[in-house]
Design an enzyme around this catalytic site. Structure first.
Site, PDB file in Angstrom:
ATOM      1  N   LYS A   1     -37.676 -59.271  -1.828  1.00  0.00           N
ATOM      2  CA  LYS A   1     -36.967 -60.553  -1.768  1.00  0.00           C
ATOM      3  C   LYS A   1     -35.511 -60.257  -1.439  1.00  0.00           C
ATOM      4  O   LYS A   1     -34.934 -59.297  -1.986  1.00  0.00           O
ATOM      5  CB  LYS A   1     -37.098 -61.274  -3.126  1.00  0.00           C
TER       6      LYS A   1
ATOM      7  N   SER B   1     -38.693 -70.037  -5.593  1.00  0.00           N
ATOM      8  CA  SER B   1     -37.826 -69.646  -4.499  1.00  0.00           C
ATOM      9  C   SER B   1     -38.289 -68.404  -3.751  1.00  0.00           C
ATOM     10  O   SER B   1     -37.798 -68.129  -2.670  1.00  0.00           O
ATOM     11  CB  SER B   1     -36.415 -69.404  -5.032  1.00  0.00           C
TER      12      SER B   1
ATOM     13  N   SER C   1     -39.929 -69.057 -10.077  1.00  0.00           N
ATOM     14  CA  SER C   1     -39.875 -68.645  -8.668  1.00  0.00           C
ATOM     15  C   SER C   1     -40.838 -67.558  -8.234  1.00  0.00           C
ATOM     16  O   SER C   1     -40.946 -67.284  -7.045  1.00  0.00           O
ATOM     17  CB  SER C   1     -38.463 -68.203  -8.311  1.00  0.00           C
TER      18      SER C   1
HETATM   19  N1  GLN Z   1     -37.151 -74.001  -9.313  1.00  0.00           N
HETATM   20  C1  GLN Z   1     -36.233 -73.485 -10.256  1.00  0.00           C
HETATM   21  C2  GLN Z   1     -34.828 -73.697  -9.772  1.00  0.00           C
HETATM   22  O1  GLN Z   1     -34.658 -74.251  -8.738  1.00  0.00           O
HETATM   23  C3  GLN Z   1     -36.496 -72.039 -10.527  1.00  0.00           C
HETATM   24  C4  GLN Z   1     -36.014 -71.133  -9.463  1.00  0.00           C
HETATM   25  C5  GLN Z   1     -36.178 -69.688  -9.819  1.00  0.00           C
HETATM   26  O2  GLN Z   1     -36.997 -69.334 -10.656  1.00  0.00           O
HETATM   27  N2  GLN Z   1     -35.343 -68.841  -9.227  1.00  0.00           N
HETATM   28  O3  GLN Z   1     -33.899 -73.345 -10.396  1.00  0.00           O
END
Ligand code: GLN
Length: 482
Positions: A75, A150, A174
């Site tokens: 990532k 994400s 994410s």
């Molecule tokens: N969807 C959540 C956010 O937007 C979690 C994102 C994540 O785990 N990095 O913060």
């Protein structure tokens, strides 16, 4: 080799059925074939060339580990030395990392070959991968739909057979959400297990690195190499390195699995049926199902969307156009430099979070929002602790629905609601995974397994036993199966 597991790959490499170079070439070829997925931001051919050479020598001389020569995608928030690390943001578009993140260092040490850096929501903020400066990632199962976020680029890379393994990060879901929506397995370890050193920070008290693979077994092998105490991360857990594959083959007979009826009832019929079928399979394997309650979990999304933005507003203050990253043209003065660099460099969602977080932390509102959210966080963690006096693990949905179409969530709050089942365990710092449990209207869905603190090997055990008896983790989207 694309859809086989690590053990098969290792065997093929060691019996000279395939070379490390050929394996890498296959990944690159698939990456080019499936370019429209947009799951990659940058490739890393020079780094790979050196790693391939080293891995092949180790294999030829019977050295190295199970992971030696196995391709991986990182990532794009993990620093990989001398490689661009963009975090999906314009503000870091040309940032070249001067060092390796600890988890990258660990996996390099195990002999893995880095193919590329995966696309992601900007600064890991999002649930659908629609927030990347480098464009949306498409779901291999349906190109009109989101892959989840994400870590959408990582999940799509594994689902499309570009790489057998990808790293991801999970702050509030994410890893688990894109794993569920792309039909692969993904695990987030307990907070503190994987070092955060060299991982671009979003919300430091929640951020954890983790891994995607088709099967839980492969997640276990990679996670074991990734994790371990690191003195360069002040929140690193002081626990000995663990082999998370140690319990994979144990029977789950008698394992107590907690079910949250309230969560199940909130699902639509098709997803509910699929989830119940998966849970019943665990029961068939000998597990005992026990109904539990997490009375404060419904407050998790509200608390998280105060806490995570608060931490992000502090973490992201370092992007000021002075030290590194994007800098606006011809600033009039210092203030103009700060304002325009950040206005031009950050995307809409990131700016929204910085503003919410700054506001929540401001003197007059701190007690009303930040402190209150911290209290809720503690109550949710306590709910889990009392549940774990009755059960060994918890089985729950991952997402409220299968992959949705691009632009379907028009307002930010409806997007935040996607995190309803993943945020509670994040706030409690618990290990959790998502595994594929079949299709709903031809789109993959997942089941979440949540473990007590440091009980990664228990949830991996349950997932592996499930996958020994089912083949949902082997399902491949049409057009990606050659
Ligand atoms: N969807 C959540 C956010 O937007 C979690 C994102 C994540 O785990 N990095 O913060």
């Amino acid at each position: 080799m694309k859809f086989t597991g690590i053990k098969q790959i290792a065997q093929a490499l060691r019996s000279k059925v395939i070379s490390v170079q050929e394996l890498y070439d296959e990944s690159v070829q698939r990456l080019n074939t499936y370019e429209e997925l947009n799951c990659i931001i940058n490739t890393t051919p020079e780094l790979a060339a050196a790693q391939i050479k080293k891995a092949q020598t180790q294999i030829d001389t019977n050295q190295g580990s199970l992971l030696t020569g196995v391709p991986i995608v990182h990532k794009d928030l993990f620093c990989v030395k001398n490689t661009k690390t963009t975090c999906g943001s314009k503000i870091l578009e040309n940032f070249v990392a001067p060092y390796d993140a600890t988890i990258v260092e660990n996996l390099n040490g195990a002999g893995m070959v880095t193919i590329a850096k995966a696309n992601m929501d900007e600064f890991a903020m999002g649930s659908s991968n629609e927030n990347s400066f480098f464009g949306v990632v498409k779901n291999p199962w349906d190109l009109t739909r989101v892959p989840g976020g994400s870590s959408g680029g990582s999940a799509a890379s594994v689902a499309a057979g570009i790489s057998p393994i990808a790293t991801g990060s999970d702050t509030g879901g994410s890893i688990r959400q894109p794993a569920a929506l792309c039909g692969v397995t993904g695990i987030k370890p307990s907070y503190g297990r994987a070092s955060r050193y060299g991982m671009v920070a979003f919300a430091s008290s929640l951020d954890q690195a983790g891994v995607f693979a088709r099967a839980a077994e492969d997640c276990a092998y990679v996670l074991s190499e990734m994790c371990g105490f690191d003195g360069r991360d002040s929140t690193s857990a002081h626990v000995a390195k663990e082999d998370f594959s140690q319990n994979l083959n144990k029977s789950i007979k008698g394992m107590k699995i907690g079910i949250i009826p309230e969560w199940m009832d909130s699902l639509d019929d098709k997803l509910k049926n699929q989830t119940i079928t998966a849970i019943n399979k665990l029961k068939d394997l000998g597990a005992q199902l026990i109904e539990i309650e997490l009375p404060k979990a419904h407050l998790a999304v509200s608390a998280y969307y105060v806490l995570a933005p608060a931490e992000c507003s502090s973490n992201l203050s370092r992007f000021d156009g002075v030290r590194y990253g994007y800098q606006c043209d011809n600033p009039k003065d210092l203030n103009d430099l700060y304002v325009r660099t950040r206005t031009e460099g950050f995307g809409e969602e990131v700016k929204r979070r910085i503003m919410i977080g700054t506001w929540a932390l401001s003197a007059g509102f701190y007690d009303a929002y930040y402190r209150k959210a911290q209290k809720i966080r503690r109550l949710i963690a306590d709910d889990f602790q009392s549940a774990f006096t009755q059960v060994d693990i918890i089985a729950a949905p991952v997402t409220p629905e299968a992959a949705f179409e691009f632009n379907a969530k028009k307002d930010p709050v409806s997007m935040y609601q996607e995190d309803i089942f993943t945020i509670p365990s994040s706030l409690a710092g618990l290990p959790c995974l998502s595994m594929p449990i079949g299709l709903v209207d031809n789109l993959p869905v997942g089941l979440q397994l949540i473990g007590n603190n440091l009980a990664e090997s228990t949830i991996l055990n349950a997932a592996h036993q499930y996958q020994q008896d089912t083949s949902f983790h082997k399902l491949v989207a049409e057009g990606y199966d050659e």
